[in-house]
Design a protein around this motif. Sequence first.
Motif, mmCIF file in Angstrom:
data_model
loop_
_atom_site.group_PDB
_atom_site.id
_atom_site.type_symbol
_atom_site.label_atom_id
_atom_site.label_comp_id
_atom_site.label_asym_id
_atom_site.label_seq_id
_atom_site.Cartn_x
_atom_site.Cartn_y
_atom_site.Cartn_z
ATOM 1 N N LEU A 285 11.079 12.191 -1.949
ATOM 2 C CA LEU A 285 10.945 12.553 -0.529
ATOM 3 C C LEU A 285 9.725 11.889 0.102
ATOM 4 O O LEU A 285 9.784 11.419 1.245
ATOM 5 N N ILE A 286 8.640 11.824 -0.637
ATOM 6 C CA ILE A 286 7.438 11.161 -0.125
ATOM 7 C C ILE A 286 7.708 9.673 0.069
ATOM 8 O O ILE A 286 7.280 9.072 1.055
ATOM 9 N N THR A 287 8.433 9.077 -0.878
ATOM 10 C CA THR A 287 8.790 7.666 -0.746
ATOM 11 C C THR A 287 9.611 7.425 0.517
ATOM 12 O O THR A 287 9.347 6.476 1.261
ATOM 13 N N PHE A 288 10.617 8.270 0.761
ATOM 14 C CA PHE A 288 11.421 8.118 1.975
ATOM 15 C C PHE A 288 10.547 8.224 3.216
ATOM 16 O O PHE A 288 10.687 7.429 4.159
ATOM 17 N N ALA A 289 9.664 9.207 3.248
ATOM 18 C CA ALA A 289 8.801 9.378 4.417
ATOM 19 C C ALA A 289 7.916 8.154 4.628
ATOM 20 O O ALA A 289 7.768 7.665 5.758
ATOM 21 N N LEU A 290 7.331 7.645 3.541
ATOM 22 C CA LEU A 290 6.446 6.480 3.669
ATOM 23 C C LEU A 290 7.214 5.243 4.118
ATOM 24 O O LEU A 290 6.739 4.471 4.955
ATOM 25 N N GLN A 291 8.397 5.030 3.571
ATOM 26 C CA GLN A 291 9.153 3.830 3.918
ATOM 27 C C GLN A 291 9.815 3.940 5.290
ATOM 28 O O GLN A 291 9.952 2.937 5.990
ATOM 29 N N PRO B 99 0.815 -1.230 0.000
ATOM 30 C CA PRO B 99 0.000 0.000 0.000
ATOM 31 C C PRO B 99 0.843 1.273 0.000
ATOM 32 O O PRO B 99 0.485 2.258 -0.636
ATOM 33 N N ARG B 100 1.977 1.230 0.664
ATOM 34 C CA ARG B 100 2.849 2.412 0.677
ATOM 35 C C ARG B 100 3.486 2.639 -0.688
ATOM 36 O O ARG B 100 3.694 3.784 -1.098
ATOM 37 N N LEU B 101 3.806 1.573 -1.388
ATOM 38 C CA LEU B 101 4.328 1.712 -2.753
ATOM 39 C C LEU B 101 3.269 2.337 -3.658
ATOM 40 O O LEU B 101 3.561 3.252 -4.442
ATOM 41 N N VAL B 102 2.050 1.845 -3.547
ATOM 42 C CA VAL B 102 0.962 2.347 -4.388
ATOM 43 C C VAL B 102 0.673 3.815 -4.075
ATOM 44 O O VAL B 102 0.439 4.615 -4.987
ATOM 45 N N ILE B 103 0.720 4.187 -2.816
ATOM 46 C CA ILE B 103 0.491 5.589 -2.440
ATOM 47 C C ILE B 103 1.550 6.480 -3.078
ATOM 48 O O ILE B 103 1.237 7.541 -3.628
ATOM 49 N N GLY C 164 14.968 -4.838 3.892
ATOM 50 C CA GLY C 164 14.434 -4.533 2.580
ATOM 51 C C GLY C 164 14.197 -3.064 2.300
ATOM 52 O O GLY C 164 13.580 -2.722 1.298
ATOM 53 N N PHE C 165 14.694 -2.181 3.171
ATOM 54 C CA PHE C 165 14.447 -0.749 3.008
ATOM 55 C C PHE C 165 14.971 -0.234 1.664
ATOM 56 O O PHE C 165 14.249 0.438 0.927
ATOM 57 N N ILE C 166 16.214 -0.554 1.345
ATOM 58 C CA ILE C 166 16.816 -0.060 0.101
ATOM 59 C C ILE C 166 16.048 -0.584 -1.106
ATOM 60 O O ILE C 166 15.785 0.155 -2.063
ATOM 61 N N THR C 167 15.665 -1.839 -1.071
ATOM 62 C CA THR C 167 14.925 -2.424 -2.182
ATOM 63 C C THR C 167 13.564 -1.748 -2.349
ATOM 64 O O THR C 167 13.158 -1.414 -3.463
ATOM 65 N N ARG C 168 12.867 -1.527 -1.237
ATOM 66 C CA ARG C 168 11.552 -0.884 -1.314
ATOM 67 C C ARG C 168 11.659 0.544 -1.835
ATOM 68 O O ARG C 168 10.869 0.966 -2.680
ATOM 69 N N VAL C 169 12.649 1.287 -1.355
ATOM 70 C CA VAL C 169 12.816 2.672 -1.793
ATOM 71 C C VAL C 169 13.189 2.715 -3.272
ATOM 72 O O VAL C 169 12.640 3.509 -4.041
ATOM 73 N N ALA C 170 14.120 1.855 -3.683
ATOM 74 C CA ALA C 170 14.532 1.839 -5.089
ATOM 75 C C ALA C 170 13.362 1.478 -6.001
ATOM 76 O O ALA C 170 13.154 2.110 -7.047
ATOM 77 N N PHE C 171 12.591 0.487 -5.608
ATOM 78 C CA PHE C 171 11.440 0.064 -6.410
ATOM 79 C C PHE C 171 10.391 1.172 -6.476
ATOM 80 O O PHE C 171 9.814 1.443 -7.537
#
Length: 104
Positions: free
Chosen positions: A59-65, A21-25, A73-80
Motif C-alpha cells: 500500500l505504501i508503494t502504491f501511494a508513493l508511485q 528515492p521513492r523505491l528506497v523509501i 513505467g508505473f507497473i514496472t516501478r510498482v512490481a520492482f
Amino acid sequence: MSEPVRPDAPEMADVHAWHVPRLVIAWLVAAVIGTLVTLLVPPEERFSWLVFAIGVSTLITFALQLGTAQRVGFITRVAFSVAGSVVVIAVIDAAGLLIESLAT
C-alpha cells in the motif's frame, strides 16, 4: 526532420522515470516493519504479521508511485518496489530466525 524510431531498438528507461528515492523509501519502510515484526512478535504468530507487513509495504508503494503522477513505467516501478520489499522482509525474518536458533 526527426529520425524515426526503429521498432527493434530497445528503449532505455530514464533514471528519473524510476523515481529511485521513492523505491528506497518503500524498501526502508519494509525494513522497519520487518524488523519490528521480527523483534516484537512471538514466533508462532510471526507469519501472519509478516503477511500484514508485506501488505502495508504494498500500500505504501502504491501511494508513493501514484504520487509521481507519471503513467510511464508505473507497473514496472510498482512490481520492482513490491518485490524488493518482499526480499527485504524475507531477509530480515531469515536473519531473525537464524539468530533465534543460535541463541537456543
